[in-house]
Design an enzyme around this catalytic site. Sequence first.
Site, PDB file in Angstrom:
ATOM      1  CB  SER A 124      -0.856  -0.024   1.266  1.00  0.00           C
ATOM      2  OG  SER A 124      -1.389   1.244   1.512  1.00  0.00           O
ATOM      3  CE1 TYR A 149      -3.955  -2.845   5.255  1.00  0.00           C
ATOM      4  CE2 TYR A 149      -3.493  -0.504   4.997  1.00  0.00           C
ATOM      5  CZ  TYR A 149      -3.705  -1.746   4.444  1.00  0.00           C
ATOM      6  OH  TYR A 149      -3.652  -1.900   3.084  1.00  0.00           O
ATOM      7  CE  LYS A 153      -1.549  -4.925   3.344  1.00  0.00           C
ATOM      8  NZ  LYS A 153      -1.683  -6.258   2.757  1.00  0.00           N
TER       9      LYS A 153
END
Length: 339
Positions: A124, A149, A153
């Site tokens: 991302s 989150y 990643k």
Amino acid sequence: MAILVTGGLGYIGSHTVVELIQSNFEVIIVDDLSNTEKYILDGIQKITGVRPVFYPFDLKRRELLTQVLEAHKIEACIHFAAYKAVGESQEKPIDYYENNLFSLINLLQEFKSRNISNFIFSSSCTVYGQADEMPIWEETPLKQPESSYGRTKRMGEDILKDFAIAHHKKVSLLRYFNPIGAHPSALIGELPLGVPNNLVPYICQTAAGIRACLSIFGQDYPTADGTAIRDYIYVVDLAKAHVAALKKVIHHKTDSLIDIYNLGTGKGSSVLEVVKGFEAANQVRVKYEFKPRRTGDITIAYADVSKAERELNWKASTSLEEALKTTWQWQKHLESRNS
Ligand code: UDP
């Protein structure tokens, strides 16, 4: 030889499965249905005429993964399966680290000793944080992501770089900007499970009368209209980039490779532009009000996409307006399904 697609019934996963099948790949899906429904498999079948083999389980159950790898000849994995709600990750960080990292590590533990050399990872643009300069290119320095989150990643990327080097594997890390829209058939799209966090699903549900009013978070950003800017990429364009990245990795001759690509359109749009664009594209009204900035949000992010264009021969070709039309068509499909 088949492609293992984890999270293959999720939003980006299902669109990628369609593109893979249409490019003549055999697909095996593993998905625990934690954020989607089996019904998406029917949509994939209707679009492609093929019903891929589907295993419903959580990748943290390594013994089940082992069975799948024993049963099929897997050439590559595209790994989508992960929790992805930024706000929720702040409330449940340990669940996010457990789910997103253990599933990845189980896959890599299996692959390191097997002859499965190709791995595509859903990353991302959150790994860049608020970049100092626009557009963001692949060499833009990474910053500590704002959310747990985002940190899963970033950690996933680091784990995969080590994996590629130590075990002579080929990995492609795909940094998505903001995916939107649904398949033009309106047979697959993002399933609305709970209150949407993302802008376009929220706009769509407001237009449909499911939500009373869209909150626009922040009117005081240093941008032309005061609202934040993102790079919204059509999900089918994004899915096609996975096929291109996969082909490159598979055909790469040396035994180790780390590819990194930004996947966006190269164009930034403000929140207000997206709202107005949705209204114009679909001839509907979206009621909105301005609210304070959302914690953790950055001001602006849009991609330099020249590397993917050059090396993958891929470019996002769908306009924001077209993408927003497909969002509304998918909403209509969901309504007809529920009625
Ligand atoms: N946004 C908004 N209202 C919403 C959801 C999002 O104003 O209900 C804004 C958000 O503050 C951000 C942009 O829309 O500036 C994109 O947000 P989204 O959550 O879709 O993606 P991300 O924050 O991950 O870029």
